[in-house]
Design a protein around this motif. Sequence first.
Motif, PDB file in Angstrom:
ATOM      1  N   ASN A   8      60.558  48.995 -14.771  1.00 57.15           N
ATOM      2  CA  ASN A   8      60.601  48.139 -15.959  1.00 57.15           C
ATOM      3  C   ASN A   8      61.384  46.851 -15.701  1.00 57.15           C
ATOM      4  O   ASN A   8      61.071  45.806 -16.273  1.00 57.15           O
ATOM      5  CB  ASN A   8      61.194  48.911 -17.138  1.00 57.15           C
ATOM      6  CG  ASN A   8      60.198  49.885 -17.735  1.00 57.15           C
ATOM      7  OD1 ASN A   8      59.395  49.536 -18.595  1.00 57.15           O
ATOM      8  ND2 ASN A   8      60.225  51.127 -17.255  1.00 57.15           N
ATOM      9  N   PHE A   9      62.380  46.929 -14.832  1.00 64.35           N
ATOM     10  CA  PHE A   9      63.072  45.701 -14.429  1.00 64.35           C
ATOM     11  C   PHE A   9      62.097  44.745 -13.751  1.00 64.35           C
ATOM     12  O   PHE A   9      62.051  43.549 -14.061  1.00 64.35           O
ATOM     13  CB  PHE A   9      64.227  46.033 -13.481  1.00 64.35           C
ATOM     14  CG  PHE A   9      64.791  44.839 -12.778  1.00 64.35           C
ATOM     15  CD1 PHE A   9      65.624  43.945 -13.450  1.00 64.35           C
ATOM     16  CD2 PHE A   9      64.497  44.585 -11.447  1.00 64.35           C
ATOM     17  CE1 PHE A   9      66.147  42.827 -12.799  1.00 64.35           C
ATOM     18  CE2 PHE A   9      65.004  43.471 -10.789  1.00 64.35           C
ATOM     19  CZ  PHE A   9      65.832  42.596 -11.473  1.00 64.35           C
ATOM     20  N   LEU A  10      61.283  45.276 -12.842  1.00 68.01           N
ATOM     21  CA  LEU A  10      60.317  44.425 -12.146  1.00 68.01           C
ATOM     22  C   LEU A  10      59.244  43.909 -13.093  1.00 68.01           C
ATOM     23  O   LEU A  10      58.761  42.784 -12.951  1.00 68.01           O
ATOM     24  CB  LEU A  10      59.683  45.210 -10.991  1.00 68.01           C
ATOM     25  CG  LEU A  10      60.615  45.558  -9.830  1.00 68.01           C
ATOM     26  CD1 LEU A  10      59.912  46.468  -8.826  1.00 68.01           C
ATOM     27  CD2 LEU A  10      61.119  44.295  -9.141  1.00 68.01           C
ATOM     28  N   LYS A  11      58.868  44.745 -14.061  1.00 63.55           N
ATOM     29  CA  LYS A  11      57.861  44.306 -15.039  1.00 63.55           C
ATOM     30  C   LYS A  11      58.360  43.122 -15.854  1.00 63.55           C
ATOM     31  O   LYS A  11      57.611  42.195 -16.155  1.00 63.55           O
ATOM     32  CB  LYS A  11      57.497  45.462 -15.974  1.00 63.55           C
ATOM     33  CG  LYS A  11      56.478  45.096 -17.052  1.00 63.55           C
ATOM     34  CD  LYS A  11      56.150  46.279 -17.936  1.00 63.55           C
ATOM     35  CE  LYS A  11      57.251  46.604 -18.922  1.00 63.55           C
ATOM     36  NZ  LYS A  11      57.342  45.586 -19.997  1.00 63.55           N
ATOM     37  N   ASP A  12      59.641  43.152 -16.205  1.00 64.33           N
ATOM     38  CA  ASP A  12      60.188  42.141 -17.107  1.00 64.33           C
ATOM     39  C   ASP A  12      60.856  40.976 -16.396  1.00 64.33           C
ATOM     40  O   ASP A  12      61.266  40.012 -17.042  1.00 64.33           O
ATOM     41  CB  ASP A  12      61.208  42.797 -18.051  1.00 64.33           C
ATOM     42  CG  ASP A  12      60.566  43.835 -18.961  1.00 64.33           C
ATOM     43  OD1 ASP A  12      59.370  43.687 -19.268  1.00 64.33           O
ATOM     44  OD2 ASP A  12      61.248  44.797 -19.355  1.00 64.33           O
ATOM     45  N   VAL A  13      60.988  41.048 -15.080  1.00 71.62           N
ATOM     46  CA  VAL A  13      61.708  39.989 -14.373  1.00 71.62           C
ATOM     47  C   VAL A  13      60.948  38.667 -14.501  1.00 71.62           C
ATOM     48  O   VAL A  13      59.709  38.630 -14.483  1.00 71.62           O
ATOM     49  CB  VAL A  13      61.901  40.375 -12.887  1.00 71.62           C
ATOM     50  CG1 VAL A  13      60.586  40.304 -12.105  1.00 71.62           C
ATOM     51  CG2 VAL A  13      62.952  39.497 -12.246  1.00 71.62           C
ATOM     52  N   ALA A  14      61.682  37.592 -14.669  1.00 75.43           N
ATOM     53  CA  ALA A  14      61.059  36.274 -14.838  1.00 75.43           C
ATOM     54  C   ALA A  14      60.586  35.730 -13.493  1.00 75.43           C
ATOM     55  O   ALA A  14      61.185  36.003 -12.446  1.00 75.43           O
ATOM     56  CB  ALA A  14      62.057  35.308 -15.462  1.00 75.43           C
TER      57      ALA A  14
END
Length: 324
Positions: free
Chosen positions: A120-126
């Motif tokens: 989820n961090f990678l999904k949301d990273v800018a």
Amino acid sequence: MFSRFLDITTPPTPNLLKHFASIATGEDQKRLEILATDSAEYEDWRHYSFPNLLEVLLEFQSVRPLAPLLIAQLPVLQPRFYSISSSPLKYRNEVHLTVAVVQYNTQDGKGPRHYGVCSNFLKDVAIDQEVCVFIRRAPGFYLPEKLTKPIIVVGPGTGIAPFRGYWQHRLILHERSQQLGKMLLFFGCRTKELDLYQEEKQEMVSKKIIDKTFLALSREPSQSKMYVQNMILDQASEVYKLLVLDEGHFYVCGDCTMAEDVLKTLKGIIKKYGNMDNAKLEKYMLLLRDQNRYHEDIFGITLRTAEIHKSSRESARQRMASQP
């Protein structure tokens, strides 16, 4: 510390619950003491609720830990490993990943929503945001030095990741007039819409980079369940020829349960077509590993779906029941 370095999503250990019991009051204290000392009770609670730190503190509201003591007892956040799913020959100065975004509800699908930490961090990273990564080598998991040797690759779900790098690598070598051995690809997923890199695979087949692809669907409506090991068994004679007679390489990437089923199927094929008894079979399997022709990139089950919760709880109960 809490947002970057400490693991606050994994259920607390019995030792941490023991500390919580020492500072809790009333019914909270009684329940925490049971969880901290009764292994069967703890396993049931852990696998059913799979509670993160926040949920534990909400469940036992009399627990008010001091921050320094809590920090000292929490485990360090562990790195997440992803197979590189691209070839540097095709994409210079780039690394591609194949990531399943983990989101699920605990308590047989009726509990709180949980989110995989890294996915989820990678999904949301800018875009353009800096991400801290490192490379861990897998020295036994690479294409054969002799590229004319056939390869059989098995990668259900995101286990297909390294093999995307393989076919990209083979494509560039093919364009450079390099002779290549056969490549069979076995891929498994739940439904046709989850067939990852479908267009790329079709392109590779049309260019003879991949000779054949086999798709196993385990949850497709109106179709019988099919897993990669079933597809491998359907191609048993060709698998035996490429691996044993042609001295090819066999690769499997994915979760440990699938890998065990694939290995069991492969051993059955070799035993049957090689007319081997158990002793000869085990000797041959050791030879495959010694020659580095059987390759594994295996990870434990991390997707806490309801199905996995149920299996984990049953395993925990059986384990506890078997103890004297």
